[in-house]
Write a protein that holds these residues in place. Structure first.
Motif, PDB file in Angstrom:
ATOM      1  N   SER A  14      -5.941  -2.696  -4.521  1.00 25.05           N
ATOM      2  CA  SER A  14      -7.122  -2.299  -5.289  1.00 25.05           C
ATOM      3  C   SER A  14      -7.794  -1.091  -4.623  1.00 25.05           C
ATOM      4  O   SER A  14      -8.161  -0.116  -5.293  1.00 25.05           O
ATOM      5  N   ASP A  15      -7.924  -1.133  -3.309  1.00 24.70           N
ATOM      6  CA  ASP A  15      -8.501   0.018  -2.598  1.00 24.70           C
ATOM      7  C   ASP A  15      -7.604   1.253  -2.762  1.00 24.70           C
ATOM      8  O   ASP A  15      -8.088   2.359  -2.969  1.00 24.70           O
ATOM      9  N   ALA A  16      -6.294   1.032  -2.683  1.00 19.40           N
ATOM     10  CA  ALA A  16      -5.358   2.172  -2.742  1.00 19.40           C
ATOM     11  C   ALA A  16      -5.346   2.845  -4.118  1.00 19.40           C
ATOM     12  O   ALA A  16      -5.040   4.030  -4.220  1.00 19.40           O
ATOM     13  N   GLY A  66     -10.341  -7.067  -7.655  1.00 22.15           N
ATOM     14  CA  GLY A  66     -10.117  -5.773  -8.317  1.00 22.15           C
ATOM     15  C   GLY A  66      -9.151  -5.810  -9.490  1.00 22.15           C
ATOM     16  O   GLY A  66      -8.738  -4.760  -9.998  1.00 22.15           O
ATOM     17  N   SER A  83      -6.186  -7.039  -2.806  1.00 27.58           N
ATOM     18  CA  SER A  83      -7.383  -6.322  -2.395  1.00 27.58           C
ATOM     19  C   SER A  83      -7.032  -4.950  -1.807  1.00 27.58           C
ATOM     20  O   SER A  83      -7.659  -3.933  -2.135  1.00 27.58           O
ATOM     21  N   ALA A  84      -5.997  -4.918  -0.973  1.00 28.76           N
ATOM     22  CA  ALA A  84      -5.594  -3.643  -0.357  1.00 28.76           C
ATOM     23  C   ALA A  84      -5.072  -2.676  -1.415  1.00 28.76           C
ATOM     24  O   ALA A  84      -5.355  -1.470  -1.380  1.00 28.76           O
ATOM     25  N   ALA A 124      -8.013   3.069  -6.093  1.00 22.10           N
ATOM     26  CA  ALA A 124      -9.369   3.466  -6.495  1.00 22.10           C
ATOM     27  C   ALA A 124      -9.339   4.895  -7.042  1.00 22.10           C
ATOM     28  O   ALA A 124      -8.664   5.749  -6.499  1.00 22.10           O
ATOM     29  N   THR A 173       0.788   4.015  -2.912  1.00 22.73           N
ATOM     30  CA  THR A 173       0.422   5.400  -2.589  1.00 22.73           C
ATOM     31  C   THR A 173       1.482   6.362  -3.130  1.00 22.73           C
ATOM     32  O   THR A 173       1.166   7.402  -3.719  1.00 22.73           O
ATOM     33  N   VAL A 178       0.848  -1.205   0.000  1.00 19.87           N
ATOM     34  CA  VAL A 178       0.000   0.000   0.000  1.00 19.87           C
ATOM     35  C   VAL A 178       0.885   1.257   0.000  1.00 19.87           C
ATOM     36  O   VAL A 178       0.606   2.226  -0.712  1.00 19.87           O
TER      37      VAL A 178
END
Ligand code: PEP
Length: 263
Positions: free
Chosen positions: A55-57, A91, A52-53, A59, A28, A24
């Motif tokens: 994928s969230d980062a 994702g 998954s993490a 978005a 970032t 992540v």
């Protein structure tokens, strides 16, 4: 074929590296560095545990997610495997298939690559199909034979529409993680050969639309000279993708090589 503008793809294969929090943090940092890019497709391929993490980062950013492998079945008694619907759910838009490390250490064959490609396509995942010769094969003059068997084996039975969702990555095994890069001429020669194979199997029009990445010790220092080659459409990057700055520099090189190609 003249006049075709393929969007270069720069993909970072993180291999067996990065915990979830490290993944992540890297994502970032990368997100900020490539935020202005609109002309190159940027992909990261973390290990399964971090998909998954990450994928969230990513978005609502311009970074896309890939897995490093997929199994050919959707579900069932296949302990340890991860399927295309699961990757989609996590994702992913892309999946790397047939990487030389999978061929070398995990028994991947042209047949298993082909089954995985079909499974990925069935679930709207874009396969990045890796092909490449070993040093002894190059030295024995077998490069084209090996590339032909990897390409035709990997895409066997695909329609032109299926193929248009695929990316190919030429990765000479002797250049992966070794610091030795194919010269721009060596890369162009094989990329042009691959495009010729696609022309024979489909048509010049179909072949001209397929993105063929180069992989093998791509770094900020050598990325530009590789990517200005007419049939080199971006890079699959291992080591240099593990740091945001070096990976972002390769993205910048792809952007400027593409601009030069358009002038
Ligand atoms: C790769 O893993 O696909 C790769 C090309 O690695 P590296 O850039 O480290 O040679």
């Amino acid at each position: 074929m003249e006049g075709i503008m393929r969007i270069p793809i720069i993909a970072g294969n993180w291999k067996l590296n990065k915990t979830i929090s490290e993944a992540v943090a890297l994502t970032t940092a990368l997100k900020a560095l490539v935020a202005d890019n609109t002309s190159v497709e940027v992909i990261v391929a973390p290990p399964f545990t971090a998909l998954s993490a990450v994928s969230d980062a990513i978005a609502s950013s311009n970074i896309r997610l890939a897995a490093q492998d997929v199994y050919s079945e959707d579900s069932g008694a296949f302990t340890g495997e991860v399927s295309a619907p699961m990757l989609k759910d996590a994702g992913c838009d892309y999946v790397i298939i047939g990487h030389s490390e999978r061929r070398q250490y995990f028994g991947e064959t042209n047949d298993s690559v082909n089954q995985k490609v079909k499974a990925a396509l069935a679930h709207d995942l874009k396969p990045i199909i890796c092909v490449g010769e070993q040093l002894e094969e190059r030295e024995a003059g077998q490069t084209e034979t090996v590339i032909k068997s990897h390409v035709t084996g990997g895409i066997a039975g695909l329609s032109a529409a299926d193929l248009s969702s695929c990316v190919l990555a030429y990765e000479p095994v002797w250049a992966i993680g070794t610091g030795k890069t194919a010269t721009p001429d060596q890369a162009q020669e094989v990329h042009n050969f691959i495009r010729g194979l696609l022309t024979e199997a489909y048509s010049a029009e179909v072949a001209s639309q397929i993105c063929i990445q180069y992989g093998g010790s791509v770094k900020p220092e050598n990325a530009a000279e590789l990517m200005v080659q007419p049939d080199v459409d971006g890079a699959l990057v291992g080591g240099a993708s593990l740091e945001a700055e070096s990976f972002a520099k390769i993205v910048e090189m792809a952007v400027s090589s593409q601009l030069r190609g358009w002038l």
